[in-house]
Design an enzyme around this catalytic site. Structure first.
Site, PDB file in Angstrom:
ATOM      1  N   GLU A 164    -102.652 -57.599   9.787  1.00 47.23           N
ATOM      2  CA  GLU A 164    -102.937 -59.047   9.330  1.00 47.23           C
ATOM      3  C   GLU A 164    -103.796 -59.547  10.044  1.00 47.23           C
ATOM      4  O   GLU A 164    -105.041 -60.238   9.262  1.00 47.23           O
ATOM      5  CB  GLU A 164    -101.520 -60.042   9.550  1.00 47.23           C
ATOM      6  CG  GLU A 164    -100.434 -59.586   8.499  1.00 47.23           C
ATOM      7  CD  GLU A 164     -99.131 -60.427   8.703  1.00 47.23           C
ATOM      8  OE1 GLU A 164     -98.862 -61.333   8.092  1.00 47.23           O
ATOM      9  OE2 GLU A 164     -98.689 -60.434  10.022  1.00 47.23           O
ATOM     10  N   SER A 180     -92.424 -64.277  15.595  1.00 50.29           N
ATOM     11  CA  SER A 180     -92.139 -63.490  14.355  1.00 50.29           C
ATOM     12  C   SER A 180     -92.983 -63.802  13.100  1.00 50.29           C
ATOM     13  O   SER A 180     -93.865 -64.644  13.413  1.00 50.29           O
ATOM     14  CB  SER A 180     -90.634 -63.774  14.087  1.00 50.29           C
ATOM     15  OG  SER A 180     -90.374 -64.999  13.634  1.00 50.29           O
ATOM     16  N   LYS A 181     -92.575 -63.293  12.023  1.00 51.74           N
ATOM     17  CA  LYS A 181     -93.479 -63.513  10.607  1.00 51.74           C
ATOM     18  C   LYS A 181     -93.632 -65.089  10.541  1.00 51.74           C
ATOM     19  O   LYS A 181     -94.422 -65.727   9.972  1.00 51.74           O
ATOM     20  CB  LYS A 181     -92.823 -62.913   9.626  1.00 51.74           C
ATOM     21  CG  LYS A 181     -93.738 -62.996   8.277  1.00 51.74           C
ATOM     22  CD  LYS A 181     -94.794 -62.120   8.223  1.00 51.74           C
ATOM     23  CE  LYS A 181     -95.494 -61.936   7.215  1.00 51.74           C
ATOM     24  NZ  LYS A 181     -96.839 -61.351   7.124  1.00 51.74           N
ATOM     25  N   ARG A 182     -92.335 -65.969  10.700  1.00 54.96           N
ATOM     26  CA  ARG A 182     -92.517 -67.097  10.533  1.00 54.96           C
ATOM     27  C   ARG A 182     -93.374 -68.233  11.344  1.00 54.96           C
ATOM     28  O   ARG A 182     -93.678 -69.140  10.816  1.00 54.96           O
ATOM     29  CB  ARG A 182     -91.068 -67.872  10.679  1.00 54.96           C
ATOM     30  CG  ARG A 182     -90.777 -68.019  12.099  1.00 54.96           C
ATOM     31  CD  ARG A 182     -89.141 -68.569  12.217  1.00 54.96           C
ATOM     32  NE  ARG A 182     -88.841 -68.882  13.587  1.00 54.96           N
ATOM     33  CZ  ARG A 182     -88.440 -67.984  14.357  1.00 54.96           C
ATOM     34  NH1 ARG A 182     -88.088 -66.578  13.979  1.00 54.96           N
ATOM     35  NH2 ARG A 182     -88.046 -68.196  15.788  1.00 54.96           N
TER      36      ARG A 182
END
Length: 469
Positions: free
Chosen positions: A250, A240-242
């Site tokens: 990106e 995920s983004k974390r």
């Protein structure tokens, strides 16, 4: 293998194209191309609150950047509601679906009661056998799921997976607002689009037995299924983004090459002997869905960066130069496009030391404009002792007609031998003079790329800096 292979990539347009999603698209694309099949792009936008046209654009851009084309679509589920309602009506007419008047509040009370008594929390079937007119008010439509027996999923990666029908729910196929639900729309679309193989993430495996029940209830042919292991972060939680960059856009903006990302994603859960670098042609030749590992893979940003560095060296310098331009413009390094042949020479000088296009653009800056000297490097190497040596080196270079690396190396080596000086005594002051830093590509390579005029001007600037200290 069916005569006609048809696969689909079916993202939800609720955000950027996630790295897990693009791996699904990649696997479907390769499988179709290997078998002379078709790729169908379907936008699953029935989540009206979260779906956006902007996200559809991000998905299309991401697929284009990754060079994953499609043969049909994009289809949007919001334009196909008549087809879903027709199938729901068929289920109702055949007694394979029913109206459910249970309110969310009633369902929550019964769920909590089931938990307290240690019973399954699935829908208890209260409205399964209601008589006509027994209840009124808003209602959903539930599928009347078989309550005995088993559903066997013949998975191309996991083998046979067995699900007990006694544990399965009467799932809602149409909400009280009239909108169809995910499991129903997916089944109808896959059937009407002639999808032969459904290749998707392992997180969808729990939906598969419900969908098989719906295929059979509607008289549709059940496709083959393949559920890929998930991609995890370093903490072994779902990526995920974390965990850092997690979307295609990106990685593109960070200066990664699409070839490297394809190469890395195909290697997550698959290998071929000891080979690490795969072109798309080699992937199409060697990759097999049957060889996928069942266990999850951990996304390793360092490994991807290493692969990207390898691809920076493998691709033609002219190609890297073309892709470098937007990053140079973004940094404000250039306003007008430089000569492409010269830019390719810049790339050649930098790519052994650059892992991404962003890093290369940063390292390339000294070629395009004057910079401030690195203070520590200037104070250490642009000294009064270095001044006379730089003066004589400038004179020597000014007399050179041939400004190739080989000629410069030979001339300076002969000069230093005559002076009785080791190369490193001159090399570091000269490097700082030309690149403003103590670290750079090869000194003679830099001079050749800069050219005679710029080389002499920068040495003169360094001499002035020494005199003015």
């Amino acid at each position: 293998m069916p005569h006609s292979v048809r696969v689909r990539f079916a993202p939800s347009p609720t955000g950027y194209l996630h790295i897990g999603g693009v791996r699904t698209a990649l696997y479907n694309w390769i499988f179709a191309r290997q078998h002379g099949g078709k790729v169908i792009l379907r936008i699953e936008d029935t989540d009206l609150e979260r779906s956006t046209d902007e996200a559809v654009g991000w998905i299309l851009d991401g697929l284009q950047w990754m060079h994953l084309d499609y043969d049909e679509g994009p289809f949007r589920q919001t334009e196909r509601f008549d087809l879903y309602n027709e199938s729901i009506d068929r289920l109702l007419a055949a007694g394979k679906a029913y109206r459910c008047y249970c309110t969310p509040e009633e369902l929550e009370v019964r769920r909590k009661e089931a938990l307290l008594k240690g019973r399954p929390t699935k829908y208890d079937g209260k409205c399964r056998n209601l008589r006509e007119g027994e209840r009124e008010g808003p209602f959903t439509i539930r599928f009347r799921a078989p309550q005995t027996g088993q559903v066997l999923v013949d998975d191309m990666i996991r083998g046979t997976v067995i699900f007990d029908e006694t544990q399965m729910d009467d799932l809602i196929v149409r909400r009280s607002d009239g909108s169809p639900t995910y499991n129903l729309t997916v089944v109808v679309d896959d059937a009407l689009m002639g999808i032969s193989h459904v290749i998707r993430g392992e997180d969808h495996l729990s939906n598969t037995p419900r969908q098989i029940q719906l295929y059979e209830a509607l008289g549709f042919q059940v496709p083959r299924f393949a559920h890929m292991a998930l991609i995890l972060g370093p903490d072994r939680e779902k990526l995920s983004k974390r965990h850092g960059a997690a979307s295609v856009s990106e990685f593109r903006d960070m200066g990664y090459l699409w070839e490297a990302l394809v190469n890395y994603l195909i290697r997550l859960g698959w290998s071929h002997e000891d080979q690490e670098i795969f072109t798309m042609e080699e992937i199409l030749e060697k990759w097999s869905l049957d060889d996928q590992r069942k266990s999850p893979s951990v996304f390793d940003h360092d490994k991807l960066e290493w692969l990207n560095g390898q691809w920076m060296k493998l691709l033609p310098a002219e190609e890297i130069a073309e892709r470098l331009l937007p990053f140079l413009k973004e940094r404000g390094v250039i306003e007008e496009e430089p000569d492409r042949n010269w830019l390719a020479e810049v790339v050649v000088s930098l790519r052994e030391r650059s892992l991404t296009l962003v890093e290369m653009a940063e390292k390339a800056e000294f070629y395009f404009r004057d910079l401030e000297y690195d203070q520590e490097a200037a104070e250490k190497f642009l000294t009064a002792d270095a001044e006379p040596l730089l003066e004589r080196a400038r004179g020597l270079l000014a007399s050179q007609d041939d400004f190739s690396q080989e000629a410069l190396h030979g001339a300076l080596r002969a000069f230093l031998e005559d002076e009785g000086i080791k190369l490193k005594i001159l090399a570091q002051p000269l490097r700082v003079a030309l690149t403003y830093r103590k670290d750079s590509p090869g000194l003679f390579e830099v001079m050749e790329v800069l050219g005679k005029e710029s080389t002499l001007e920068r040495i003169e600037k360094a001499l002035e800096w020494i005199r003015n200290r």
